[in-house]
Each structure stands twice: as structure tokens, then as C-alpha cells.
Design an enzyme around this catalytic site. Structure first.
Site, PDB file in Angstrom:
ATOM      1  N   HIS A  63     -23.885  -0.778   3.714  1.00  0.00           N
ATOM      2  CA  HIS A  63     -24.054  -1.594   4.643  1.00  0.00           C
ATOM      3  C   HIS A  63     -23.963  -0.566   6.096  1.00  0.00           C
ATOM      4  CE1 HIS A  63     -22.736  -3.706   8.261  1.00  0.00           C
ATOM      5  NE2 HIS A  63     -21.232  -3.263   8.056  1.00  0.00           N
ATOM      6  N   CYS A 101     -21.521  -4.010  13.703  1.00  0.00           N
ATOM      7  CA  CYS A 101     -22.473  -3.965  12.675  1.00  0.00           C
ATOM      8  C   CYS A 101     -23.252  -5.057  13.039  1.00  0.00           C
ATOM      9  CB  CYS A 101     -21.517  -4.817  11.372  1.00  0.00           C
ATOM     10  SG  CYS A 101     -19.483  -3.990  11.307  1.00  0.00           S
TER      11      CYS A 101
END
Length: 377
Positions: A322, A76
Site C-alpha cells: 500500500h 490513499c
């Protein structure tokens, strides 16, 4: 950046091209001005079979084809890690201008494929151990279980409650409702968050970041324009298995030191709220609040726009979305616009110093990768 959302009719390539084009236009530059491209993506191998040369394949046929390019995978934290490498290349004088692109497409007809991809952000030789630790079956993602454990530990040490975590989610949903590029643009109440479908532990669905698609891009240059924002520091940290969670705090200290500013100087912040408890934890790890203080801040409404520590004015991961490889770059897009005074109804008045915290992967109990960036106008 592109609009974030679930857009199965698009691809990581088309979104990367759109974001790159928007960033260059914003900087009044052309592809010929770019000395190097740093492209971040986490899961195109598992999701769509593009294991290698992702950037070269996706920018083929554009004016950026042939520009030296490095592909970055750091879970991420890929987008912010790409930013760190671009800053290093520019600061070293290797290139005058670098382009950072983060892109991710998690939409797929096989809905379990994204879960299988996310499991790849953990040490594969430890998966049986991790599954036993969290009580998971072979087809479940452990990440929300990780965040539920963080939530429980934080609650035990700070007095935070599930309602506090719901306050964070409701605040970010309100911010996201004012963000035209956010994936989730519907404000909901604290009570609605609490009544959401349970996920694990104290977490409900509205407290958790949705899976989605999108791309974001940033131009880094040693030739600033009147609209430029200074990237004072962009520091990458790596977690250590078994160590008490401190990598964010350590990385933040290095970032603030290199930037020559203190946490108390920060006017606006974007943090990695993959689940809402992470926002409270990150504020304290960054030094923007003492341990346990973040709870009082959110209860008093001080982490909203107009508060003393405005946090995630974009809506954060919970509302903005996200798409992993794009997330770190999207945080920077938001903060640059904040520092320029271009954020409309989400604008933090007088913002001059901003910080972004972007984390990824899991070693246990620390995240595997962290980047903290400090920007100044």
C-alpha cells in the site's frame, strides 16, 4: 507497475519514471503521444521535503518533461482520483491520450516519519479530539484504531468473527504469493494470522497492510488498441463528517449507473483492504453482497480465485502492498491484466467486468475520499 516493497535505495522519482515507461511501452506509445500527465502522491512533503511540483521535479530530465502535468493529493485515493481526472480530460476531448502515474516512497531512516505523515490524512484541527476518542498518545497513528472500530461494528451487526477477518488475510496472502510484484509473497494459514502480533482490537499484524514503496501507471486514451480495456466509469466521492458511513455505497451506485452495468455483472474486484475487515465491508457497500453475506462468502471460499466473487486477486493492500499514491493505479493495472487474461496463476477465468474501490483519509466515521471504477472488456 514497479515491484512493491520496502526499497530505501529507490525514490519516488525513479519509481515514477519506471512505471510510466512500462505503461507507455505496454500501450506502444511514446512520451510525445501524451497530452497530459496526472501524477498522484500523498506524503512526499512530510517524508522527503518535496511539498509542491512533485511530478514536474520527478519527471524532469525524461521525455515527459514539459508535458502539461497536474499533481494530485487525495490521501490513499490519489491514484484513482488521478485516473478520474485523466478520464475526464480524454472524454472532454482536451487530449487524446493522458498518463496517470501514482508513486510513493514511505521508507525512511526515521521510522516514525511515515506515522506522522499518515496523521496528516485527518483534519488537523480535530486531532486532539480524535486522539481522545481512540485513546492515543501524540505519536501514534489512529488508522488501525479506525479499522478496529469498523471491525467491531461490523462483527456486531453481521456475526463476523476474528477468524473471519483472518480468513480474508490468509486468502489475500495466498493471492499475493502468486503475484511477482507483491510486497508480501508468503502464504500463511488462518491459524498463523490469528497468532500474529496483536495490533488493536481483533486485528493482528497479518491482517494489516504493510508500509511500502512503489509506483503504478495507466494510459487513458480515446484511440483504443486491440489490447485496450474500456474504463466505463471512474467516480469520486467525498465523505461527510458525522454521517453514517455511506460514501462508498453512494459512489458505487453512481459508478455502476454511469457504466451501465449492475453489481451482479462483476467478475472480479479489487477493494481497499488496508485491514482485512475492510474487504468484507466493501463487498457489501459495493452491492456485491447483502449486509452480512460477505461473511458467508469468505467462509465458503467464494472470494478466492475460482469463487463466485473473486476479490483482490493481486493480494490486495495486505499482500500487494500500500504505497498510498500508487495504490489506486495499481488496482487498475491488476484489473486490466485480469480482463486481458494476462494474470497467470491468478487469472479469473472469463473475466469481462471488473470494479475497483479505493478509499483514503478519515473524517469520522466516513473516509474522506473514495473512488469506484468500472472496467469492461
Amino acid at each position: 507497475m514497479t515491484d512493491f516493497g520496502t526499497v530505501p535505495n529507490r525514490t519516488a522519482a525513479t519509481m515514477a519514471r519506471e512505471a510510466a515507461g512500462r505503461a507507455l511501452a505496454d500501450a506502444d506509445l511514446r512520451a510525445v503521444d501524451v497530452g497530459m500527465v496526472f501524477l498522484a502522491n500523498a506524503f512526499a512533503g512530510t517524508m522527503h521535503g518535496q511539498e509542491s511540483v512533485r511530478g514536474q521535479a520527478w519527471l524532469d530530465g525524461t521525455e515527459l518533461a514539459g508535458v502539461p502535468l497536474v499533481n494530485i493529493e487525495n490521501a490513499c485515493a490519489g491514484g484513482s482520483s488521478a485516473l478520474a481526472l485523466a478520464r475526464t480530460a480524454v472524454a472532454a476531448g482536451d487530449v487524446e491520450t493522458a498518463l496517470v502515474v501514482g508513486t510513493e516512497q514511505l521508507s525512511h531512516a526515521d521510522r516514525r516519519r511515515a506515522v506522522r505523515a499518515m496523521i496528516g490524512a485527518m483534519a488537523q484541527d480535530r486531532l486532539p479530539e480524535l486522539r481522545r476518542e481512540f485513546g492515543l498518545d501524540d505519536d501514534s497513528s489512529p488508522f488501525m484504531h479506525v479499522y478496529a472500530r469498523y471491525a467491531d461494528e461490523y462483527a456486531a451487526s453481521s456475526g463476523a468473527t476474528a477468524e473471519d477477518f483472518a480468513r480474508v488475510a490468509a486468502k489475500n496472502r495466498a493471492h499475493g504469493a502468486a503475484n511477482p510484484r507483491a510486497q508480501v509473497r508468503e502464504a500463511i494459514s488462518v491459524e498463523q494470522v490469528m497468532a500474529g502480533r496483536p495490533v488493536v482490537g481483533a486485528l493482528t499484524v497479518p491482517m494489516c497492510a504493510p508500509i511500502g514503496d512503489g509506483a503504478a501507471a495507466v494510459v487513458v486514451s480515446s484511440a483504443p488498441s486491440p489490447r485496450s480495456v474500456e474504463l466505463r466509469s471512474c467516480v469520486v466521492g467525498a465523505g461527510v463528517r458525522g454521517r453514517a458511513e455511506q460514501v462508498v455505497a453512494d459512489t458505487a451506485k453512481r459508478a455502476f449507473h454511469r457504466a451501465g452495468v449492475a453489481p451482479g455483472d462483476v467478475d472480479v474486484v479489487e477493494v481497499h483492504d488496508a485491514a482485512s475487515p475492510a474487504e468484507l465491508i466493501a463487498l457489501e457497500q459495493l452491492g456485491l453482497a447483502e449486509h452480512g453475506e460477505a461473511v458467508a462468502l469468505v467462509r465458503a471460499g467464494k472470494t478466492g480465485i475460482g469463487g463466485s466473487v473473486p476479490t483482490n486477486p493481486s493480494g490486495g493492500l495486505i499482500s500487494r502492498g500500500h504505497p498510498l499514491g500508487a495504490t489506486g493505479a495499481a488496482q487498475i493495472v491488476e484489473l486490466v491484466e485480469q480482463l486481458r487474461g494476462e494474470s497467470g496463476t491468478r487469472q479469473v477465468d472469463g473475466a469481462r467486468v471488473a470494479v475497483a474501490e479505493n478509499a483514503g483519509g478519515y473524517l469520522g466515521p466516513e473516509p474522506a475520499a473514495v473512488t469506484v471504477s468500472v472496467l469492461v472488456r
